[in-house]
Design an enzyme around this catalytic site. Structure first.
Site, short mmCIF file in Angstrom:
data_model
loop_
_atom_site.label_atom_id
_atom_site.label_comp_id
_atom_site.label_asym_id
_atom_site.label_seq_id
_atom_site.Cartn_x
_atom_site.Cartn_y
_atom_site.Cartn_z
N VAL A 192 7.64 6.03 -1.57
CA VAL A 192 8.57 4.91 -1.71
C VAL A 192 8.15 3.84 -0.72
CG1 VAL A 192 10.96 4.14 -1.42
CG2 VAL A 192 10.49 6.38 -2.43
N ARG A 237 8.12 -1.98 4.57
CA ARG A 237 7.06 -2.02 3.57
C ARG A 237 5.70 -1.71 4.18
NH1 ARG A 237 8.55 -3.86 -1.31
NH2 ARG A 237 10.39 -5.21 -1.52
N SER A 238 4.81 -1.20 3.33
CA SER A 238 3.41 -0.92 3.70
C SER A 238 3.29 0.06 4.86
CB SER A 238 2.67 -2.23 4.03
OG SER A 238 2.78 -3.14 2.95
N ARG A 239 4.31 0.88 5.06
CA ARG A 239 4.34 1.86 6.14
C ARG A 239 4.30 1.23 7.53
NH1 ARG A 239 6.06 4.27 2.45
NH2 ARG A 239 5.51 6.39 1.78
N LEU A 240 4.60 -0.06 7.63
CA LEU A 240 4.70 -0.72 8.93
C LEU A 240 6.14 -0.61 9.43
CD1 LEU A 240 2.45 -3.87 8.33
CD2 LEU A 240 1.88 -1.74 9.54
#
Length: 220
Positions: free
Chosen positions: A17, A196-199
């Protein structure tokens, strides 16, 4: 690894996700981590997150082997987080061997986690008695009937123990002396907000030598 869903294989590695619910900065957080925890817990309750009071409790035995399980928070204040259990259970025995533990709250609907670490201490008998008296009757009887974490031959034995406790104590079961509360006194607290973007956003609080909380942002 894949799982057969009936509609074809599903690759577990493909489950993901991209989090986008909210953000978190140092400026968003309160100076006291337990006050910040209270704010997030209230938001989880208001959002009707299923069992927002559920937390993972990790303990370590004398050999350094960890174990974890889900328990329910029953109280918190500036000094720490309290839950109740059987002192002779596996977690009770491990806390007697090593009085440090870690808690994890995961409110997946809000894409949030809170990690709390610190030393664990037993609370007073008076506090134990006061809370035990508020529990539903069958829960109080269950605390008497079950020797938590000990082997039992079958379900029938457990139910027979419950029936015996019910017959013996009726509507006024006493608190077992091996049942009570623990409080984790935190020295490390981390708030995690999915992004978002695993940041992801991670704000860490650590207690310094002078007893003051220091905050910093961690990389995801």
């Amino acid at each position: 690894m894949s799982i057969d869903t009936g509609d074809g294989p599903l690759l577990i590695s493909g489950l993901r996700v991209d989090y986008s619910h909210a953000s978190l900065s140092k400026a968003d957080t309160l100076a006291d981590p337990m006050a910040q925890f209270g704010k997030w817990l209230q938001e989880a309750i208001s959002a009707e997150v299923p069992e927002p009071n559920a937390m993972s409790l990790a303990t370590v035995n004398a050999a350094g082997r960890p174990s974890s399980r889900i328990v329910l928070i029953k109280n918190f204040d500036a000094t720490g987080i309290t839950w109740f259990t059987n002192y002779t259970s596996r977690k009770g025995e491990e806390l007697a061997q090593n009085p440090y533990a870690a808690l994890l709250f995961h409110w997946v609907e809000l894409q949030r986690e809170v990690r709390i670490e610190g030393k664990v201490e037993r609370i007073s008998d008076a506090e134990n008695d006061a809370y035990f008296a508020t529990r539903p009757l069958r829960s109080r009887l269950g605390a008497i009937a079950s020797a938590q974490s000990q082997p039992v031959a079958n379900r029938a034995v457990l139910e027979a123990n419950f029936a015996e406790a019910e017959k013996t104590f009726g509507e006024h079961p006493p608190r077992p002396k091996n049942w009570g509360g623990y409080k984790l006194v935190p020295d490390t607290v981390e708030f995690w907000q999915g992004r978002r973007s695993r940041l992801h956003d991670r704000i860490l609080y650590q207690l310094d030598a002078d007893g003051n909380w220091q905050r910093q942002r961690l990389q995801p």
